[in-house]
Design a protein around this motif. Sequence first.
Motif, PDB file in Angstrom:
ATOM      1  N   VAL A  61      43.066  34.799  34.652  1.00  0.00           N
ATOM      2  CA  VAL A  61      41.874  34.569  35.471  1.00  0.00           C
ATOM      3  C   VAL A  61      42.280  34.187  36.879  1.00  0.00           C
ATOM      4  O   VAL A  61      41.681  34.646  37.865  1.00  0.00           O
ATOM      5  CB  VAL A  61      40.980  33.499  34.831  1.00  0.00           C
ATOM      6  CG1 VAL A  61      39.866  33.121  35.775  1.00  0.00           C
ATOM      7  CG2 VAL A  61      40.405  34.005  33.544  1.00  0.00           C
ATOM      8  N   ARG A  65      41.360  36.132  40.357  1.00  0.00           N
ATOM      9  CA  ARG A  65      40.729  35.522  41.523  1.00  0.00           C
ATOM     10  C   ARG A  65      41.505  35.875  42.776  1.00  0.00           C
ATOM     11  O   ARG A  65      40.944  36.225  43.802  1.00  0.00           O
ATOM     12  CB  ARG A  65      40.647  34.022  41.329  1.00  0.00           C
ATOM     13  CG  ARG A  65      39.682  33.369  42.287  1.00  0.00           C
ATOM     14  CD  ARG A  65      39.415  31.941  41.925  1.00  0.00           C
ATOM     15  NE  ARG A  65      40.643  31.194  41.803  1.00  0.00           N
ATOM     16  CZ  ARG A  65      40.944  30.431  40.759  1.00  0.00           C
ATOM     17  NH1 ARG A  65      40.124  30.331  39.767  1.00  0.00           N
ATOM     18  NH2 ARG A  65      42.077  29.766  40.726  1.00  0.00           N
ATOM     19  N   GLU A  66      42.838  35.790  42.661  1.00  0.00           N
ATOM     20  CA  GLU A  66      43.655  36.094  43.833  1.00  0.00           C
ATOM     21  C   GLU A  66      43.508  37.556  44.237  1.00  0.00           C
ATOM     22  O   GLU A  66      43.413  37.875  45.429  1.00  0.00           O
ATOM     23  CB  GLU A  66      45.120  35.743  43.552  1.00  0.00           C
ATOM     24  CG  GLU A  66      45.412  34.305  43.925  1.00  0.00           C
ATOM     25  CD  GLU A  66      46.527  33.699  43.093  1.00  0.00           C
ATOM     26  OE1 GLU A  66      47.338  34.469  42.556  1.00  0.00           O
ATOM     27  OE2 GLU A  66      46.565  32.477  42.973  1.00  0.00           O
ATOM     28  N   THR A  68      40.904  39.392  43.759  1.00  0.00           N
ATOM     29  CA  THR A  68      39.602  39.559  44.404  1.00  0.00           C
ATOM     30  C   THR A  68      39.655  39.095  45.848  1.00  0.00           C
ATOM     31  O   THR A  68      39.078  39.726  46.743  1.00  0.00           O
ATOM     32  CB  THR A  68      38.531  38.780  43.628  1.00  0.00           C
ATOM     33  OG1 THR A  68      38.640  39.075  42.257  1.00  0.00           O
ATOM     34  CG2 THR A  68      37.153  39.149  44.107  1.00  0.00           C
ATOM     35  N   ALA A  69      40.365  37.992  46.061  1.00  0.00           N
ATOM     36  CA  ALA A  69      40.486  37.481  47.434  1.00  0.00           C
ATOM     37  C   ALA A  69      41.191  38.500  48.316  1.00  0.00           C
ATOM     38  O   ALA A  69      40.771  38.766  49.452  1.00  0.00           O
ATOM     39  CB  ALA A  69      41.246  36.164  47.425  1.00  0.00           C
ATOM     40  N   GLU A  70      42.245  39.114  47.773  1.00  0.00           N
ATOM     41  CA  GLU A  70      42.975  40.152  48.525  1.00  0.00           C
ATOM     42  C   GLU A  70      42.041  41.304  48.869  1.00  0.00           C
ATOM     43  O   GLU A  70      42.029  41.826  49.988  1.00  0.00           O
ATOM     44  CB  GLU A  70      44.141  40.687  47.684  1.00  0.00           C
ATOM     45  CG  GLU A  70      45.178  39.645  47.318  1.00  0.00           C
ATOM     46  CD  GLU A  70      46.245  39.506  48.378  1.00  0.00           C
ATOM     47  OE1 GLU A  70      46.349  40.432  49.206  1.00  0.00           O
ATOM     48  OE2 GLU A  70      46.944  38.479  48.375  1.00  0.00           O
ATOM     49  N   TRP A 121      45.867  25.587  45.551  1.00  0.00           N
ATOM     50  CA  TRP A 121      45.890  27.017  45.258  1.00  0.00           C
ATOM     51  C   TRP A 121      47.245  27.642  45.522  1.00  0.00           C
ATOM     52  O   TRP A 121      47.707  28.474  44.758  1.00  0.00           O
ATOM     53  CB  TRP A 121      44.836  27.736  46.076  1.00  0.00           C
ATOM     54  CG  TRP A 121      43.505  27.139  45.920  1.00  0.00           C
ATOM     55  CD1 TRP A 121      42.763  26.527  46.866  1.00  0.00           C
ATOM     56  CD2 TRP A 121      42.773  27.039  44.714  1.00  0.00           C
ATOM     57  NE1 TRP A 121      41.606  26.061  46.345  1.00  0.00           N
ATOM     58  CE2 TRP A 121      41.584  26.358  45.029  1.00  0.00           C
ATOM     59  CE3 TRP A 121      42.993  27.457  43.406  1.00  0.00           C
ATOM     60  CZ2 TRP A 121      40.619  26.094  44.072  1.00  0.00           C
ATOM     61  CZ3 TRP A 121      42.045  27.200  42.465  1.00  0.00           C
ATOM     62  CH2 TRP A 121      40.884  26.525  42.796  1.00  0.00           C
TER      63      TRP A 121
ATOM     64  N   TRP B 115      42.427  32.335  55.657  1.00  0.00           N
ATOM     65  CA  TRP B 115      41.186  32.930  55.149  1.00  0.00           C
ATOM     66  C   TRP B 115      41.253  33.142  53.642  1.00  0.00           C
ATOM     67  O   TRP B 115      40.297  32.879  52.913  1.00  0.00           O
ATOM     68  CB  TRP B 115      40.943  34.265  55.847  1.00  0.00           C
ATOM     69  CG  TRP B 115      39.580  34.767  55.525  1.00  0.00           C
ATOM     70  CD1 TRP B 115      38.420  34.388  56.120  1.00  0.00           C
ATOM     71  CD2 TRP B 115      39.233  35.692  54.507  1.00  0.00           C
ATOM     72  NE1 TRP B 115      37.368  35.019  55.552  1.00  0.00           N
ATOM     73  CE2 TRP B 115      37.836  35.825  54.554  1.00  0.00           C
ATOM     74  CE3 TRP B 115      39.961  36.418  53.556  1.00  0.00           C
ATOM     75  CZ2 TRP B 115      37.147  36.672  53.685  1.00  0.00           C
ATOM     76  CZ3 TRP B 115      39.276  37.244  52.717  1.00  0.00           C
ATOM     77  CH2 TRP B 115      37.880  37.376  52.777  1.00  0.00           C
ATOM     78  N   ILE B 116      42.430  33.602  53.171  1.00  0.00           N
ATOM     79  CA  ILE B 116      42.569  33.822  51.731  1.00  0.00           C
ATOM     80  C   ILE B 116      42.403  32.519  50.970  1.00  0.00           C
ATOM     81  O   ILE B 116      41.753  32.468  49.909  1.00  0.00           O
ATOM     82  CB  ILE B 116      43.917  34.487  51.410  1.00  0.00           C
ATOM     83  CG1 ILE B 116      43.831  35.972  51.725  1.00  0.00           C
ATOM     84  CG2 ILE B 116      44.323  34.259  49.968  1.00  0.00           C
ATOM     85  CD1 ILE B 116      44.804  36.835  50.992  1.00  0.00           C
ATOM     86  N   MET B 117      42.958  31.459  51.521  1.00  0.00           N
ATOM     87  CA  MET B 117      42.800  30.163  50.855  1.00  0.00           C
ATOM     88  C   MET B 117      41.335  29.764  50.761  1.00  0.00           C
ATOM     89  O   MET B 117      40.853  29.326  49.712  1.00  0.00           O
ATOM     90  CB  MET B 117      43.585  29.085  51.596  1.00  0.00           C
ATOM     91  CG  MET B 117      44.856  28.674  50.865  1.00  0.00           C
ATOM     92  SD  MET B 117      45.710  27.413  51.770  1.00  0.00           S
ATOM     93  CE  MET B 117      44.581  26.060  51.618  1.00  0.00           C
ATOM     94  N   ALA B 119      38.802  31.769  50.883  1.00  0.00           N
ATOM     95  CA  ALA B 119      38.118  32.683  49.975  1.00  0.00           C
ATOM     96  C   ALA B 119      38.350  32.263  48.534  1.00  0.00           C
ATOM     97  O   ALA B 119      37.448  32.287  47.704  1.00  0.00           O
ATOM     98  CB  ALA B 119      38.615  34.105  50.199  1.00  0.00           C
ATOM     99  N   ASN B 120      39.572  31.837  48.276  1.00  0.00           N
ATOM    100  CA  ASN B 120      39.903  31.400  46.925  1.00  0.00           C
ATOM    101  C   ASN B 120      39.051  30.205  46.513  1.00  0.00           C
ATOM    102  O   ASN B 120      38.576  30.134  45.392  1.00  0.00           O
ATOM    103  CB  ASN B 120      41.386  31.023  46.868  1.00  0.00           C
ATOM    104  CG  ASN B 120      42.102  31.831  45.818  1.00  0.00           C
ATOM    105  OD1 ASN B 120      41.486  32.248  44.845  1.00  0.00           O
ATOM    106  ND2 ASN B 120      43.375  32.055  46.006  1.00  0.00           N
ATOM    107  N   LEU B 123      35.577  31.363  45.893  1.00  0.00           N
ATOM    108  CA  LEU B 123      35.548  32.148  44.654  1.00  0.00           C
ATOM    109  C   LEU B 123      35.658  31.239  43.448  1.00  0.00           C
ATOM    110  O   LEU B 123      35.029  31.474  42.415  1.00  0.00           O
ATOM    111  CB  LEU B 123      36.682  33.167  44.627  1.00  0.00           C
ATOM    112  CG  LEU B 123      36.421  34.484  45.337  1.00  0.00           C
ATOM    113  CD1 LEU B 123      37.614  35.391  45.173  1.00  0.00           C
ATOM    114  CD2 LEU B 123      35.190  35.142  44.763  1.00  0.00           C
ATOM    115  N   GLN B 127      33.198  31.047  40.424  1.00  0.00           N
ATOM    116  CA  GLN B 127      33.659  31.242  39.043  1.00  0.00           C
ATOM    117  C   GLN B 127      33.125  30.145  38.139  1.00  0.00           C
ATOM    118  O   GLN B 127      32.693  30.399  37.009  1.00  0.00           O
ATOM    119  CB  GLN B 127      35.184  31.253  39.043  1.00  0.00           C
ATOM    120  CG  GLN B 127      35.811  31.348  37.682  1.00  0.00           C
ATOM    121  CD  GLN B 127      37.275  30.973  37.743  1.00  0.00           C
ATOM    122  OE1 GLN B 127      37.927  31.219  38.750  1.00  0.00           O
ATOM    123  NE2 GLN B 127      37.780  30.372  36.705  1.00  0.00           N
TER     124      GLN B 127
END
Lengths: 339, 372
Positions: A61, A65-66, A68-70, A121, B115-117, B119-120, B123, B127
Amino acid sequence: MSDLEYEQNLWPRIKSAFRVLVAFTFSHVGVCGLVVGYIICGAFLFQMMESHEVEPMLKEVRQLREETAEKLLSIVLKSNTLEEEEFFRLANVAIQNYTYEIVNAISDGYDGEPKPKPLNWTKKADSIDRKEMPWSFTGGFLYSLTVITTIGYGNYAPKTAQGKAMTILYGIIGMPLFLLYLSNIGDILARGFKWTFSRCCQCNWTFIKRRRIDENGEVIEEPAQEEEEQITVPISLCLTLMVGYIWGGGLLFAEWEKWSVLDASYFCFISLSTIGFGDLVPGEAVAAESLEDAIQYSFVFCSLYLLLGMALIAMCFNLMQEEVIAKVRVCGRRLGCAR
Amino acid sequence: MSSRKGRPVRPSMRNRPHRSRSWEDPERMMEIETGRHTKLKNCCRSVATFMCTQVGVGGIIVGYAIVGAFGFMALETQDDSVADTVLKSVELARVRTADQLYSDYTEYQFNETEWIMKANVSLYAFQKDVVDAVKKGYDGRTSKEQWNFPAALMFTLSIFTMIGYGNLVPRTEWGKVITIFYAVFGIPLYILYFMNMGKALASIFKWMYIKLNSCNVVPQDEGGGTGQGSSSYRSRSGDEEDDDETIIVPSSASIYVLFSYICVGTIMFAEWEGWEYLDSVYFCVTSLCKIGLGDFVPDHYILLGTNIDESEEGNQTKLVINFIYLLLGLGLVAMCYNLLKEEVLAKMKQLKTDVKDVFHYVRHECTCADCK
């Protein structure tokens, strides 16, 4: 001569010892112990088989998530012209797909991330405490219990091949054992309840006897013991007992799990009738507060409630059956008299 | 009531094998000819009662299930049902997340890792919302799509057979209350069906078993062979009265039947649902044992994003066939239970006398040895 006497006494003694042993294993305490021991064994077995299967799911999971972020990043980079509408459309599609993936993962056994640790993260935290696995000992205990009682909540279900095969075997052996427990405990509870009931009604007892003599017009001296055998607990009392047990359990669970009373009573009924939908399961509300011990206690409490309740219901059915048979017999006798 | 009605069935069942056997006796032919008319009448009557009781109870069960299915469909597909509100909340969460992502994007325009952080994080929040929603019953469908007729039928079946898959559960308060009452009336009805079906199937199975046995034996007798079979046949036909009482179908036979039923179900579900064979066996056993964990359910709705509507028709017939499979299978389990109980009781009696004999013998031996 003493040797001979000893020899002669030996066989009956061995015989009686053997008989006592067999009687004990099938006695109330023995069967109780057997059932509890069997469930504990099952708890350990399932815990062993299923525990290590959770971690890959969490990783999966997290990876999803990662990814999806990409994907979102690539969308952002592609729509660099900053068309808001376009971005929303694409992002919505990506998130929708992500939702489907999560729902599928949940149907495969993913059960939410244990204890969110935000801002971690980048570390990709791999260390997950063993305690936080869904298949704790008490979880395994509850699972084993729901298999042999045929409740089958299904909130925990085996994911591995050997776990499934084990469930089949475990159920096939366990269910007759549990039936034995039910009939045994139901029997002793019924006898105890009947005894108490007859003691309670002792004051009314002589009155009933006298009336019967008057009706028949001749004196029938029936031995007291035989009379006691004929006492049957009225059906209404059995029904009240069952409803009371379910309602009481509902109040207790409502207090414990912070459900509404209707939900809790519904849970008790669904569990004790061995339907076991599994939409309401103890330990969920407490889990939100992340009190590990409280979850364990609520599982233990639930197990006890179920084991006792099913015996109680078996007892009630035992008594009701007796009552119905007695009623039918009385009816038959009356019809016979009329003819 | 109907269990008592079912009783006259058994004598006729018992008579049939004797009748077929007595065809070989020329002396009895006359007797049979004269009594044939009344016998035919009796036979017809018993067949009628048989149809009435077994099929009647089965019909009541099916009718009860159908009525319940319509009732629950009506109850659970009201406008403000929980499934719909959960669906809306997930929709809202998705829009919120997209908003969040957009605002993050405008904030950290060219810092990709940052930005990825972000977004995570958003998300992750999303979730969590989805997991909570799934626990409340979200599976991407509106309540009307969830409660289609076959699914509701499976739901009512899972209530009164006490299987309780739990893939579809009532979410409204009234639904819960009605479920309780539905179960209170449904379960005794189902138990009646279970008993009735078990008894009828057991007697049919026993009759078939006896017939097959006698078929095997008779040719040996005619051939003049004095084998084990013919002698046992003679001894059996000697005391015809309690002939059937003493014949006990061996447990292996009934277990074979159950086993083959599970095998058929396994292959059927494995082919239809694309499950592995182990999963399929696991489903059949847990269903027929009334455990009903509900992690595998035929046509368990899994979100695939697309082709939701395509397989709808086929799935519905599958659910109906599954309904029939389960109802029949539970009857078969009842049959095996009946036959096994009979055999175990006989075995226990045998064991009791055996143990008594052994103890007697051993004690006797011992005292004799001591005497010497």
